[in-house]
Design a protein around this motif. Structure first.
Motif, mmCIF file in Angstrom:
data_model
loop_
_atom_site.group_PDB
_atom_site.id
_atom_site.type_symbol
_atom_site.label_atom_id
_atom_site.label_comp_id
_atom_site.label_asym_id
_atom_site.label_seq_id
_atom_site.Cartn_x
_atom_site.Cartn_y
_atom_site.Cartn_z
ATOM 1 N N LYS A 139 0.830 -1.212 0.000
ATOM 2 C CA LYS A 139 0.000 0.000 0.000
ATOM 3 C C LYS A 139 0.863 1.259 0.000
ATOM 4 O O LYS A 139 0.486 2.276 -0.595
ATOM 5 N N GLU A 140 2.023 1.191 0.657
ATOM 6 C CA GLU A 140 2.943 2.342 0.641
ATOM 7 C C GLU A 140 3.402 2.658 -0.776
ATOM 8 O O GLU A 140 3.737 3.806 -1.095
ATOM 9 N N HIS A 141 3.433 1.634 -1.631
ATOM 10 C CA HIS A 141 3.898 1.831 -3.003
ATOM 11 C C HIS A 141 2.753 2.033 -4.001
ATOM 12 O O HIS A 141 2.950 2.006 -5.221
ATOM 13 N N GLY A 142 1.544 2.237 -3.488
ATOM 14 C CA GLY A 142 0.432 2.663 -4.327
ATOM 15 C C GLY A 142 -0.237 1.596 -5.172
ATOM 16 O O GLY A 142 -1.000 1.930 -6.084
ATOM 17 N N ALA A 143 0.011 0.333 -4.900
ATOM 18 C CA ALA A 143 -0.629 -0.738 -5.687
ATOM 19 C C ALA A 143 -1.826 -1.309 -4.936
ATOM 20 O O ALA A 143 -1.902 -1.231 -3.704
ATOM 21 N N LYS A 144 -2.761 -1.874 -5.671
ATOM 22 C CA LYS A 144 -3.848 -2.625 -5.044
ATOM 23 C C LYS A 144 -3.258 -3.908 -4.463
ATOM 24 O O LYS A 144 -2.253 -4.416 -4.958
ATOM 25 N N CYS A 145 -3.927 -4.438 -3.439
ATOM 26 C CA CYS A 145 -3.374 -5.608 -2.764
ATOM 27 C C CYS A 145 -4.414 -6.694 -2.576
ATOM 28 O O CYS A 145 -5.526 -6.439 -2.100
#
Length: 512
Positions: free
Chosen positions: A135-141
């Motif tokens: 989440k810190e790197h802006g991707a969906k998880c």
């Protein structure tokens, strides 16, 4: 329109997560090229899949390049990369610019103790750390508790609630070893759904042949997304089959997806060709026999009204297929008459009876009846040549060897014009068939739809029988057989025969 599943799903939207390029490629013996992976990704985008799992980037540099290429292809769908709950795995996915990262860790005692050798507390901490990093790197998880169906239920729910708090977008419930029953899957998803507030996805393996059933029961219990593969390929016995899951949701349950179902057969054929994993003719939805009828009672009913012996809520046109009336030992006069009419042949009642007897005699000897056989029998009974061959094969040659790319040259007369064509292939048969297709390119768009080879005698001089189906640009299919001790000769002869019959049919259809 009547539906035959859980009425609560009527009109509900479910999303489709396709893992053909990741789990599907883990099918033993399957290895896709970069170009093949890109073509499949584009096809899945055309089909309307919501998310594709493009691969496992950390597994190799080549895999990482493949995933990055697909992520940068500009597709409408979301591209996902797989990662363990390890920083190096997560970084590999981040480097690929994927839209979503699917991270996983073993949670069942049997896997946790014997593979990763971590305590439950350590596993939970690793999962939370991975979610926060993604989440810190802006991707969906997406988070998977691997082997969820063999995990202690209380612990499973606890770890799902913990990753939800950490910011996870969707949780996956994998039946990793395909051990769950449909009723058990329903209850498991019901329990999880009552405890978590983020979407639930399911990944069902087919070890006991119930992956599709388990996936559907999961949607009944509240799962909003299903993981599938084209043709159900994947580890061991494979995964839930995309076409079967989607058509059950649409036609039985009345649910909705973004899948454009008319491309299902086209997609299945592409993956079959690229992987070399061939599905049997009785495969639901996409198999050659899915909408084929031979029994006299069935064909009579279907010719009157298709719903009599087909589901009705699913038609061949809905999935990009065509209905076929098959002539064989169980055929009735209605089917034979209909097939002859499509060839422009109008026998009398007496002639029809004689043709039917001869066809059954041939079939009772164990031979599959092709269009060419029916055409030949009708010619014999009516006592005349029913059509002039459009193509007359003059000669062909194939060159092959350890240091030579298999190349074929074909010379034939098409109408009144002599034509020469050549092509190369992965083998001599492939080269010969491609050369004939090229030869026809300037006249009609005809392609080989199916090719089957069977040895009908033993020994080094074995007689081989080739059955070939050809298809025109409007999806009409004709098949023919040929036998020879030379496989290439049998292949080309069968192909030329099938094309000649198809061209005769096309002349008739164009006049109607």
């Amino acid at each position: 329109m009547a539906f035959y599943g859980d009425e609560s799903l009527v009109g509900k939207h479910k999303t489709i997560f396709d893992t053909t390029l990741r789990d599907g490629e883990q099918t033993p013996g399957v290895s896709l090229t970069n170009e093949q992976k890109l073509k499949i990704a584009r096809q899945l985008d055309k089909l309307g899949v919501d998310v594709i799992e493009a691969g496992f980037p950390i597994s190799s540099e080549g895999e990482k390049q493949n995933v990055r290429a697909i992520a940068n292809e500009g597709l409408s769908l979301d591209v996902c990369g797989l990662a363990r709950v390890l920083r190096k795995d997560l970084d590999a996915c981040i480097d690929c610019d994927v839209d979503m990262i699917h991270t996983f860790v073993s949670t069942s005692d049997i896997q946790r103790i014997h593979t990763i050798k971590k305590s439950r507390e350590e596993v939970t901490a690793m999962a939370i750390d991975a979610i926060e990093y993604i989440k810190e790197h802006g991707a969906k998880c997406m988070f998977s508790a691997m082997d969820a169906t063999r995990t202690d239920l209380d612990y499973l729910i606890d770890i799902y609630k913990d990753v939800e708090k950490a910011g996870c977008d969707i949780i996956n419930v994998p039946d990793t070893v395909g051990i769950m029953s449909p009723s058990g899957m329903y209850q498991l998803i019901k329990n999880i759904n009552s405890e978590v507030n983020i979407p639930i996805d399911v990944h069902c393996h087919n070890d006991f042949g119930i992956a599709v059933g388990n996936s559907l029961m999961a949607t009944e219990a509240g799962a909003s997304q299903v993981q599938v593969t084209v043709n159900g390929i994947g580890e061991r016995a494979g995964n839930a089959n995309l076409a079967e899951v989607v058509m059950c949701l649409h036609s039985i349950y009345g649910a909705k997806t973004n899948i454009k179902t008319e491309y299902l057969l086209e997609t299945s054929k592409m993956v079959e060709n690229f992987t070399g994993v061939h599905f049997p003719p009785n495969t639901p939805i996409v198999g050659d026999n899915a909408f084929a009828h031979e029994s006299g009672i069935h064909t009579h009913g279907v010719l009157e009204k298709s719903d009599t012996f087909e589901p009705g809520i699913m038609t061949p046109e809905m999935v990009g297929h065509r209905r076929r009336i098959v002539i064989g030992k169980h055929a009735g006069s209605h089917a034979v008459e209909k097939s002859l009419q499509e060839m422009g042949i109008q026998p009398t009642a007496e002639q029809l009876g004689e043709i039917l007897v001869k066809i059954k005699d041939i079939a009772n000897k164990g031979k599959r009846i092709c269009d060419a056989d029916l055409y030949a029998v009708a010619s014999s009974v009516l006592g005349r040549n029913l059509g002039k061959e459009t193509i007359t094969l003059k000669e062909f040659s194939v060159m092959t060897g350890n240091l030579t790319t298999p190349t074929a040259v074909v010379r034939a007369v098409i109408g009144d014009e002599e034509v020469v064509a050549s092509n190369y292939g992965v083998g001599p048969i492939d080269a010969a068939l491609k050369a004939v297709e090229d030869m026809m390119g300037g006249y009609n768009k005809i392609k080989v739809r199916d090719y089957r080879l069977e040895a009908i005698t033993g020994g080094s001089d074995a007689l081989a029988e080739v059955t070939i189906s050809v298809e025109d640009e409007e999806g009409r299919v004709v098949n023919a057989q040929s036998a020879s001790t030379d496989i290439a000769t049998a292949s080309v002869d069968a192909l030329i025969t099938a094309i000649n019959i198809l061209l005769e049919k096309k002349k008739l259809w164009s006049m109607q």
